[in-house]
Design an enzyme around this catalytic site. Structure first.
Site, PDB file in Angstrom:
ATOM      1  CG  HIS A   1      -2.063   0.760   1.214  1.00 30.88           C
ATOM      2  ND1 HIS A   1      -3.404   0.765   0.949  1.00 30.88           N
ATOM      3  CD2 HIS A   1      -2.074   2.647   1.338  1.00 30.88           C
ATOM      4  CE1 HIS A   1      -3.704   1.977   0.715  1.00 30.88           C
ATOM      5  NE2 HIS A   1      -3.025   3.130   1.657  1.00 30.88           N
ATOM      6  CB  CYS A   2       2.452   3.913  -2.852  1.00 32.00           C
ATOM      7  SG  CYS A   2       3.338   4.593  -2.756  1.00 32.00           S
ATOM      8  CB  VAL A   3       1.758   6.609   2.517  1.00 34.11           C
ATOM      9  CG1 VAL A   3       0.744   5.733   2.962  1.00 34.11           C
ATOM     10  CG2 VAL A   3       3.305   7.109   2.058  1.00 34.11           C
TER      11      VAL A   3
END
Ligand SMILES: [Zn+2]
Ligand SMILES: [Zn+2]
Length: 180
Positions: A82-84
């Site tokens: 999950h890429c912020v």
């Protein structure tokens, strides 16, 4: 191209499990329910058959290489992480855009770094430096920030190229090395 790949990775659905998904291997063997498959106990071990997992949070079966994202609150196909930075999961359907985003970010930050390099070198020379103090400060800051981004994105890009060439993902390498 940088903006196009960025918004593509942000707006593209990373891939969700189709509703009522069942493992295809059961259909091929004429087996409807893996829970009452007692007649298949003596079958030779199938190396391609992975144990079918179940997501308790989504209350559904998990296809191979699918993982539950606690931030998105759902299962994501071939989830990488999950890429912020892109406010989205990186999974099966937007991984290509993510790779292109890394590549174009590296090109862009390298271009800015190289074009500011003469100004940066002049900053440390003994001669007269043209420009106001604010211009010098922004030039100095832009050079340092772009160099730092270019180097860190390059490391990230090399890591993901090696992951792709080995047909694996960040999650599989970090958390499930024994499964794959
Ligand atoms: Zn789930
Ligand atoms: Zn997510």
């Amino acid at each position: 191209m940088l903006l196009w790949s960025y918004f593509s990775v942000v707006l593209t659905d990373p891939g969700s499990v189709p509703p009522n998904w069942r493992p295809a291997i059961d259909e091929e063997r004429g087996e409807a329910d893996p829970l009452n498959g007692s007649e298949f106990i003596n079958l030779p071990a199938d190396p391609t058959h992975q144990r079918i997992r179940f997501c308790r949070k989504c209350n559904q079966l998990k296809p191979p290489r699918c993982h539950h994202c606690s931030v998105c609150g759902r299962c994501v196909l071939k989830m990488d992480h999950h890429c912020v930075w892109v406010v989205n999961c990186v999974g099966a359907l937007n991984y290509k855009y993510f790779l292109l985003f890394l590549f174009y970010t590296f090109l862009e930050t390298s271009l800015v770094t190289l074009s500011l390099l003469p100004h940066f070198i002049a900053f440390f020379s003994d001669g007269e430096i043209p420009g106001t103090p604010s211009t010098l400060a922004t030039t100095f800051l832009a050079f340092v920030l772009n160099l730092a981004f270019a180097l860190s994105v390059l490391g990230f890009l090399i890591m993901h190229i090696s992951l792709v060439s080995a047909n694996t993902t960040t999650i599989e390498v970090l958390y499930f090395p024994y499964l794959y």
